[in-house]
Design a protein around this motif. Structure first.
Motif, mmCIF file in Angstrom:
data_model
loop_
_atom_site.group_PDB
_atom_site.id
_atom_site.type_symbol
_atom_site.label_atom_id
_atom_site.label_comp_id
_atom_site.label_asym_id
_atom_site.label_seq_id
_atom_site.Cartn_x
_atom_site.Cartn_y
_atom_site.Cartn_z
ATOM 1 N N TYR A 180 0.834 -1.204 0.000
ATOM 2 C CA TYR A 180 0.000 0.000 0.000
ATOM 3 C C TYR A 180 0.871 1.259 0.000
ATOM 4 O O TYR A 180 0.582 2.242 -0.695
ATOM 5 C CB TYR A 180 -0.926 0.009 1.217
ATOM 6 N N LEU A 181 1.950 1.218 0.794
ATOM 7 C CA LEU A 181 2.857 2.366 0.838
ATOM 8 C C LEU A 181 3.523 2.588 -0.513
ATOM 9 O O LEU A 181 3.664 3.722 -0.986
ATOM 10 C CB LEU A 181 3.921 2.155 1.923
ATOM 11 N N VAL A 182 3.935 1.494 -1.149
ATOM 12 C CA VAL A 182 4.582 1.600 -2.458
ATOM 13 C C VAL A 182 3.601 2.146 -3.487
ATOM 14 O O VAL A 182 3.950 3.001 -4.312
ATOM 15 C CB VAL A 182 5.130 0.230 -2.902
ATOM 16 N N GLU A 183 2.354 1.630 -3.446
ATOM 17 C CA GLU A 183 1.348 2.118 -4.387
ATOM 18 C C GLU A 183 1.075 3.605 -4.173
ATOM 19 O O GLU A 183 0.937 4.372 -5.127
ATOM 20 C CB GLU A 183 0.057 1.316 -4.228
ATOM 21 N N ALA A 184 1.002 4.009 -2.892
ATOM 22 C CA ALA A 184 0.773 5.428 -2.602
ATOM 23 C C ALA A 184 1.947 6.277 -3.078
ATOM 24 O O ALA A 184 1.765 7.355 -3.658
ATOM 25 C CB ALA A 184 0.557 5.613 -1.102
ATOM 26 N N LYS A 185 3.167 5.775 -2.846
ATOM 27 C CA LYS A 185 4.346 6.500 -3.295
ATOM 28 C C LYS A 185 4.385 6.585 -4.816
ATOM 29 O O LYS A 185 4.698 7.634 -5.391
ATOM 30 C CB LYS A 185 5.613 5.811 -2.782
ATOM 31 N N SER A 186 4.049 5.473 -5.478
ATOM 32 C CA SER A 186 4.044 5.461 -6.942
ATOM 33 C C SER A 186 3.022 6.445 -7.490
ATOM 34 O O SER A 186 3.290 7.170 -8.450
ATOM 35 C CB SER A 186 3.745 4.051 -7.461
ATOM 36 N N ALA A 187 1.841 6.475 -6.863
ATOM 37 C CA ALA A 187 0.805 7.404 -7.300
ATOM 38 C C ALA A 187 1.247 8.848 -7.103
ATOM 39 O O ALA A 187 1.040 9.707 -7.973
ATOM 40 C CB ALA A 187 -0.493 7.138 -6.541
ATOM 41 N N ALA A 188 1.896 9.117 -5.953
ATOM 42 C CA ALA A 188 2.383 10.474 -5.687
ATOM 43 C C ALA A 188 3.480 10.866 -6.673
ATOM 44 O O ALA A 188 3.517 11.999 -7.171
ATOM 45 C CB ALA A 188 2.899 10.569 -4.251
ATOM 46 N N MET A 189 4.381 9.919 -6.960
ATOM 47 C CA MET A 189 5.462 10.199 -7.908
ATOM 48 C C MET A 189 4.924 10.425 -9.314
ATOM 49 O O MET A 189 5.408 11.295 -10.047
ATOM 50 C CB MET A 189 6.479 9.054 -7.906
ATOM 51 N N GLU A 190 3.903 9.661 -9.703
ATOM 52 C CA GLU A 190 3.308 9.841 -11.020
ATOM 53 C C GLU A 190 2.615 11.198 -11.112
ATOM 54 O O GLU A 190 2.725 11.899 -12.130
ATOM 55 C CB GLU A 190 2.305 8.720 -11.299
ATOM 56 N N ALA A 191 1.901 11.566 -10.045
ATOM 57 C CA ALA A 191 1.256 12.883 -10.031
ATOM 58 C C ALA A 191 2.299 13.991 -10.102
ATOM 59 O O ALA A 191 2.122 14.990 -10.806
ATOM 60 C CB ALA A 191 0.393 13.026 -8.778
#
Length: 358
Positions: A134-145
């Motif tokens: 979940y943390l990785v997905e959140a980080k990935s989403a933040a990095m993509e944004a």
């Protein structure tokens, strides 16, 4: 007596990466997540040590040694590609019926999720790896944004810079862009030529046909200059009807003179506008960067101005090169007689007639 079917049922829900071994080291049951690592190669029925390479403890190389390693942390990997790294713990079953090996990805979980398209459903509900995912997905989403925002900001910055360096009427570079390019060239060692072009009889077009006609003429002139230059040359509008052309790696006088004459010839062709014909010409002055030991922008632009003044004095619609010692009061015709061309005379006559009529 342990019911292996019931045990396997429980393990599938609690430890989806388990391996159930018989006493010979053959895998009799394999967890669903572990089997996902080799979907085309069923692990059930295969020898454990033939499917997995045991890296540590190094002393364990046989099935009896493996069975005797209860409580020891195992470091292993799949033998074929991709050689995903795994960690494990082995627990013997009572009555020497075999053993349970529980495996996990450890710090290689991110690679595994990527390589095998795993989701949270492939892990035990109590596995801390879920929270990490979940943390990785959140980080990935933040990095993509953040990446998309940076791209938008870069695009806006590039557009703003482009607008700041572009003449809005003609789409050519403006004076600011020319100064920037000239400074960059002078800071290096690239030889170049600078050509100053000024339109003749342009004021007559504005006075007789209006500023819309003048804008139309300037846009036509811009297209002609772009067509007569190379992709890495610079064409800039630096004033109302004044232009500067910078030719990288070009010092040949014959070639430069040919370009200038083509420009003059094409600009002398009548330019249609709303049923009328706009007639202009051009005078051109050129200086070579190699004509000065240590050229600077103001020196080169002044020299090109002197050459342009010589072209004007020679009767317009002509081209002159800057010559050492040239000044605004000591300019002599160099290449063409001072007599105006028939087109120049016609343009001048038409302008004078309209001015008298008005």
């Amino acid at each position: 007596m342990i019911d292996l079917e019931d045990l396997a049922f429980l393990l599938e829900r609690l430890c989806p990466m388990f391996v159930l071994l018989d006493r010979s080291g053959r895998m009799t049951r394999v967890g669903p997540t572990l089997q996902k690592l080799r979907p085309e190669q069923p692990m059930q029925g295969e020898k454990f040590l033939e499917t997995f390479e045991l890296l540590r403890p190094r002393s364990v190389a046989t099935v009896p040694a493996l069975m005797a390693s209860s409580g020891a942390k195992l470091h292993l990997s799949l033998r074929d590609e991709p050689r995903t790294a795994l960690k494990g713990l082995i627990v013997p079953l009572p009555g020497e019926h075999g053993a349970i090996v529980n495996l996990s990805f450890g710090i290689s979980i991110l690679d595994a999720v990527r390589d095998y398209a795993l989701t949270s459903a492939d892990f035990s509900g109590t596995d801390l790896a879920i929270e990490l995912l979940y943390l990785v997905e959140a980080k990935s989403a933040a990095m993509e944004a953040s990446r998309k925002l940076n791209l938008r900001l870069q695009g806006a910055m590039i557009a703003a810079e482009e607008q700041a360096f572009t003449d809005t009427l003609t789409g050519l570079k403006n004076r600011r862009a020319m100064d920037h390019i000239l400074s960059r060239l002078l800071a290096g060692t690239t030889p170049f030529a600078l050509m100053h072009l000024d339109l003749d009889y342009f004021k007559s077009v504005n006075d007789t046909l209006g500023h819309a006609a003048g804008d139309h003429v300037l846009q036509h002139v811009a297209r002609v200059m772009v067509e007569e230059t190379r992709g890495d040359d610079t064409v800039a509008r630096i004033g109302g009807d004044e232009f500067v052309l910078i030719f990288n790696h070009l010092q040949e006088r014959e070639r430069l003179d040919s370009i200038a004459r083509r420009l003059i010839d094409r600009l002398e062709e009548p330019i249609p506008f709303n049923g009328e014909e706009c007639r202009i010409s051009a005078s051109v002055g050129t200086v070579l960067s190699s004509q000065f030991a240590r050229p600077d922008a103001s020196t080169l632009l002044h020299a090109a101005d002197l050459a342009l003044y010589a072209a004007k004095r020679a009767g317009r619609a002509t081209h002159r090169f800057y010559e050492a010692g040239q000044s605004s009061t000591s300019v002599e015709p160099l290449e063409r007689a001072a007599t105006p061309s028939p087109q120049e005379e016609a343009a001048a006559g038409q302008g004078a007639a309209r001015n008298l009529a008005s």
